[in-house]
Enzyme design. Structure first.
Site, PDB file in Angstrom:
ATOM      1  N   ASP A   1      17.496 115.676  69.224  1.00  0.00           N
ATOM      2  CA  ASP A   1      16.174 115.676  68.592  1.00  0.00           C
ATOM      3  C   ASP A   1      16.233 115.101  67.184  1.00  0.00           C
ATOM      4  O   ASP A   1      17.258 115.210  66.501  1.00  0.00           O
ATOM      5  CB  ASP A   1      15.637 117.122  68.563  1.00  0.00           C
ATOM      6  CG  ASP A   1      14.147 117.161  68.286  1.00  0.00           C
ATOM      7  OD1 ASP A   1      13.476 116.125  68.392  1.00  0.00           O
ATOM      8  OD2 ASP A   1      13.650 118.256  67.957  1.00  0.00           O
TER       9      ASP A   1
ATOM     10  N   ASN B   1       7.636 114.141  77.721  1.00  0.00           N
ATOM     11  CA  ASN B   1       7.704 112.879  76.958  1.00  0.00           C
ATOM     12  C   ASN B   1       6.813 111.779  77.550  1.00  0.00           C
ATOM     13  O   ASN B   1       6.489 110.811  76.865  1.00  0.00           O
ATOM     14  CB  ASN B   1       9.141 112.364  76.846  1.00  0.00           C
ATOM     15  CG  ASN B   1      10.004 113.152  75.875  1.00  0.00           C
ATOM     16  OD1 ASN B   1      11.218 113.217  76.014  1.00  0.00           O
ATOM     17  ND2 ASN B   1       9.389 113.763  74.875  1.00  0.00           N
TER      18      ASN B   1
HETATM   19  C1  FPP Z   1      13.984 113.121  70.514  1.00  0.00           C
HETATM   20  O1  FPP Z   1      13.668 112.693  69.204  1.00  0.00           O
HETATM   21  C2  FPP Z   1      14.654 112.074  71.277  1.00  0.00           C
HETATM   22  C3  FPP Z   1      14.194 111.516  72.430  1.00  0.00           C
HETATM   23  C4  FPP Z   1      12.917 111.914  73.073  1.00  0.00           C
HETATM   24  C5  FPP Z   1      14.920 110.454  73.120  1.00  0.00           C
HETATM   25  C6  FPP Z   1      16.404 110.509  73.129  1.00  0.00           C
HETATM   26  C7  FPP Z   1      16.924 109.170  73.410  1.00  0.00           C
HETATM   27  C8  FPP Z   1      18.013 108.607  72.851  1.00  0.00           C
HETATM   28  C9  FPP Z   1      18.937 109.295  71.925  1.00  0.00           C
HETATM   29  C10 FPP Z   1      18.309 107.174  73.115  1.00  0.00           C
HETATM   30  C11 FPP Z   1      19.073 106.730  74.268  1.00  0.00           C
HETATM   31  C12 FPP Z   1      19.782 107.667  75.121  1.00  0.00           C
HETATM   32  C13 FPP Z   1      20.338 107.302  76.282  1.00  0.00           C
HETATM   33  C14 FPP Z   1      21.119 108.291  77.045  1.00  0.00           C
HETATM   34  C15 FPP Z   1      20.200 105.965  76.844  1.00  0.00           C
HETATM   35  P1  FPP Z   1      12.139 112.699  68.785  1.00  0.00           P
HETATM   36  O2  FPP Z   1      11.563 111.378  69.136  1.00  0.00           O
HETATM   37  O3  FPP Z   1      11.444 113.867  69.401  1.00  0.00           O
HETATM   38  O4  FPP Z   1      12.240 112.869  67.236  1.00  0.00           O
HETATM   39  P2  FPP Z   1      11.231 113.665  66.278  1.00  0.00           P
HETATM   40  O5  FPP Z   1      11.282 115.104  66.709  1.00  0.00           O
HETATM   41  O6  FPP Z   1      11.809 113.449  64.915  1.00  0.00           O
HETATM   42  O7  FPP Z   1       9.877 113.050  66.439  1.00  0.00           O
END
Ligand code: FPP
Length: 248
Positions: A21, A69
């Site tokens: 996250d 998501n």
């Molecule tokens: C949460 O951060 C992260 C995600 C929803 C996506 C995770 C994806 C990756 C790390 C990239 C690629 C991974 C693979 C395995 C190909 P957020 O967007 O919720 O962050 P925030 O809480 O700061 O808004």
């Protein structure tokens, strides 16, 4: 900051699950688009996968895309799917070189066909690798998974193939996407949020929870070592008393 040598290899968690996250906040702090945060998160994925494999962790599950998501802006969903395809395509060789098997949990049928194809190919190629299993949770949510399991079990009862008396914890676990995997013993969440967010609710019943303020793109192997050392310093009682644990 922890070093690898501080870890007791004989008592590693067999399965580590991670809620990655903070990508969006990481990017925003630099005046960049949220998608830049996701792209930068790939480096943290690579470092964590490598470190787990080197230590001897058997299963690593990463929460890459939740059912919820899908409610994000279309632009961000498309960027995440494109990133998934390019990461899988780019990393399959590394998975092969390191003897790592790729698996998925979640409603992968909901993914775009290109992502599905790329995943299927990588899963097939890595199927006989034995050092570690990397599980990507994609279009995954625990309530979706449990609902699906309940439906399948109900169908079996309805058709007479299963008697309600035989519905037990093992049977339920065998109908989850994680059937055959050990339950996670350590769950890590980055970015300072203290939530589970519909992730592996059944499977983390006895997992140790570890929260760090680090945003996912900044997470490195030393942060993983910190989490494992914290895990190893805890007394896991599984409902028993401290005295009972010590006399075993
Ligand atoms: C949460 O951060 C992260 C995600 C929803 C996506 C995770 C994806 C990756 C790390 C990239 C690629 C991974 C693979 C395995 C190909 P957020 O967007 O919720 O962050 P925030 O809480 O700061 O808004």
């Amino acid at each position: 900051m922890a070093i690898k040598e501080d870890i007791q290899i004989s008592s590693l968690p067999a399965h580590i699950a991670v809620i990655m996250d903070g990508n969006g906040r990481w990017a925003k702090a630099q005046g960049k688009l949220r998608t830049f945060g996701h792209e930068s998160g790939v480096k943290a994925v690579r470092d964590t996968v490598e470190a787990c494999a080197e230590l001897g962790v058997s299963y690593l599950t990463l929460y890459a895309f939740s059912t919820e998501n899908w409610n994000r802006p279309k632009f961000e969903i498309n960027a995440l799917m494109t990133l998934l395809v390019s990461t899988i395509a780019g990393e399959t060789k590394t998975l092969m070189d390191n003897n790592i098997r790729l698996d998925t949990i979640g409603d992968t049928n909901a993914l775009p066909s290109k992502a599905r194809r790329e995943l299927e190919e990588a899963k097939k190629k890595t199927a006989s690798n034995t050092r570690m299993t990397l599980v990507l949770a994609l279009s995954y949510s625990s309530r979706w998974e449990i609902t699906k399991a309940v439906k399948e079990i109900s169908e079996k009862v309805k058709s007479g193939d299963l008697s309600p008396e035989n519905v037990n914890e093992q049977l339920i676990a065998s109908h989850l996407n994680t059937a055959g995997m050990p339950d996670p013993e350590l769950l890590i969440r980055t970015s300072g949020e203290h939530r589970i967010s519909n992730f592996l609710l059944w499977q983390i019943s006895y997992a140790e929870l570890y929260f760090t303020d680090k945003l996912w793109p900044d997470f490195r192997r030393e942060d993983l070592y910190d989490a494992i050392i914290s895990f190893q310093q805890r007394e896991r009682r599984f409902g028993k008393t401290s005295e009972q644990i010590k006399t075993v």
